[in-house]
Write a protein that holds these residues in place. Structure first.
Motif, PDB file in Angstrom:
ATOM      1  N   THR A  70       0.834  -1.208   0.000  1.00 43.01           N
ATOM      2  CA  THR A  70       0.000   0.000   0.000  1.00 43.01           C
ATOM      3  C   THR A  70       0.860   1.246   0.000  1.00 43.01           C
ATOM      4  OG1 THR A  70      -1.763  -1.120   1.212  1.00 43.01           O
ATOM      5  CG2 THR A  70      -1.789   1.277   1.233  1.00 43.01           C
TER       6      THR A  70
ATOM      7  N   ARG B 192      -5.048   0.309   4.882  1.00 46.28           N
ATOM      8  CA  ARG B 192      -4.926  -1.004   5.509  1.00 46.28           C
ATOM      9  C   ARG B 192      -3.637  -1.164   6.295  1.00 46.28           C
ATOM     10  NH1 ARG B 192      -4.002  -6.176   1.746  1.00 46.28           N
ATOM     11  NH2 ARG B 192      -2.743  -4.540   0.814  1.00 46.28           N
TER      12      ARG B 192
ATOM     13  N   ASP C 236      -6.806   1.009  -0.995  1.00 51.61           N
ATOM     14  CA  ASP C 236      -6.811  -0.444  -1.072  1.00 51.61           C
ATOM     15  C   ASP C 236      -7.972  -0.981  -1.900  1.00 51.61           C
ATOM     16  OD1 ASP C 236      -5.858  -0.198   2.311  1.00 51.61           O
ATOM     17  OD2 ASP C 236      -4.535  -0.777   0.664  1.00 51.61           O
TER      18      ASP C 236
ATOM     19  N   ALA D  85      -9.280  -6.280  -0.209  1.00 57.94           N
ATOM     20  CA  ALA D  85      -8.404  -6.001   0.927  1.00 57.94           C
ATOM     21  C   ALA D  85      -9.183  -5.337   2.060  1.00 57.94           C
ATOM     22  CB  ALA D  85      -7.248  -5.114   0.486  1.00 57.94           C
TER      23      ALA D  85
END
Length: 391
Positions: free
Chosen positions: A99, A293, A326, A330
């Motif tokens: 990410t 995330r 994301d 996810a």
């Protein structure tokens, strides 16, 4: 855990000075070896190795060498690149957690963070140049392209047997990720050599030459470990390092101030796929959480927000957790793993820009009339008091 150690410096310069021109067509037995190497690399889940990158350009009297320790994880759910990695050398370290991409400088103790990563951001990263990642990605294209001449030879180095996989490209060379070929602006024939240990069938060197030049680009992979011990979970988050490293100043982005009218938005609710706008919640206080995330602070925020939702949700508070980075899958996994009890939404990054969000998590509390009451970090005592007064 399998360990393949090559403590010796592979003396392959003699082999790279032999005939580099390849004849047309690829013998089937040679092609099988290319396929075997590709299949071996595709089977790798996690790997660590000592990485050495060396450039030698005699005509320019230039020589450069760098080395460090690399860990790559191909087994996780990686939305953008198909891997995550950690690399450390004497100048600092860099981490891509699928990410965020962040790099530190040992010299000035700074950390540079990029939250919205694009494929182009990987170009120029030392740890990825002609790396295991490059070879893993580019080999299927090399094998499938009949215009690329391929050939395999055998050699002994320190009495150990190795394959030398040769392939020749015209006016193009693999990019850092190996996802495509970069086309040159001038006519250049590239000779590529991959040195493969016959026993482990893993690459130990990748050498790149140019026709009519003595220039050599070379990367070596030693002390290879398959399925090594995974780095600690918090080592993947930039927030872990903020006490040791000062964030490098980037373009100034200011979080929207309290007292302003909250910009409307059109996002998608992850749970239902329905469109969500701020306007539809007029008459209710709304708490926006901007998150991603791979952020330890965002993970720590979940139980606090769950408590707020349980306490005030029945009285009209609406919590929307906004993630523009994301994938939906996810986000679903995050929600399930951390037992999120409020709504999550996604969309394009314009909502981040409209609210001046450049770090995570960020909290925006909006009153019933759509005016911002609070903007900043997750401050539960302040938010608790404000929400209680505005229901």
């Amino acid at each position: 855990m399998k360990n393949f150690c090559y403590p010796f410096r592979l003396m392959l310069l003699l082999s790279v000075t032999v005939s580099t021109g390849l004849s047309a067509g690829t013998p089937e037995n040679d092609l099988k070896i290319f396929r075997k190497l590709s299949e071996k690399l595709q089977s790798v889940k996690t790997i660590s190795y000592h990485y050495t990158r060396e450039f030698t350009y005699p005509a320019e009297d230039y020589h450069s060498k760098s080395e460090g320790e690399m860990y790559v994880d191909f087994s996780k759910e990686n939305d953008l690149a198909g891997f995550r990695y950690q690399y450390r050398d004497t100048t600092g370290f860099s981490v891509f957690n699928s990410t965020e991409l962040f790099e530190t400088s040992a010299e000035d103790r700074t950390i540079q963070i990029k939250n919205k990563v694009m494929p182009s951001d990987f170009e120029g990263l030392s740890a990825l140049y002609n790396s295991i990642i490059t070879l893993r990605n580019i080999l299927p294209a090399v094998i499938g392209d009949q215009t690329i001449v391929k050939q395999v030879k055998d050699t002994l180095i320190g009495k150990k047997p190795f394959h030398v996989l040769n392939f020749q490209t015209q006016d193009r060379y693999p990019d850092y990720l190996g996802k495509r070929f970069t086309v040159t602006t001038e006519k250049i024939t590239f000779y590529n050599k991959i040195i493969v240990d016959k026993k482990s069938f893993l690459p130990v060197s990748y050498i790149q030459l140019k026709k009519g030049s003595r220039d050599i680009n070379r990367t070596d992979f030693s002390h290879i470990v398959l399925n090594p011990t995974e780095p600690k979970e918090n080592s993947w988050y930039y927030s872990t390092y903020l006490k040791e490293y000062k964030e490098k100043k980037r373009e100034s982005v200011k979080l929207i101030d309290a007292g302003q009218v909250a910009p409307d938005f059109s996002l998608v609710q992850n749970e239902t796929g329905e469109k969500v706008s701020l306007q539809q919640f007029r008459g209710h206080p709304v708490l926006l959480e901007f998150w991603i995330r791979n952020c330890s602070y965002c993970i720590k925020a979940v139980p606090e927000l769950n408590t707020l939702n349980t306490r005030y949700g029945v009285s009209g508070l609406k919590i929307l957790a906004i993630n523009t980075t994301d994938s939906q899958q996810a986000i679903h996994q995050f929600v399930a793993r951390h037992k999120v009890n409020y709504d999550t939404v996604n969309g394009d990054t314009s909502v981040n820009e409209n609210y001046g969000v450049s770090a995570f998590p960020q909290i925006i509390l909006i009153d019933k009339q759509g005016i911002i009451l609070y903007s900043g970090d997750l401050n539960i005592p302040v938010l608790d008091a404000m929400i209680g007064k505005n229901l």
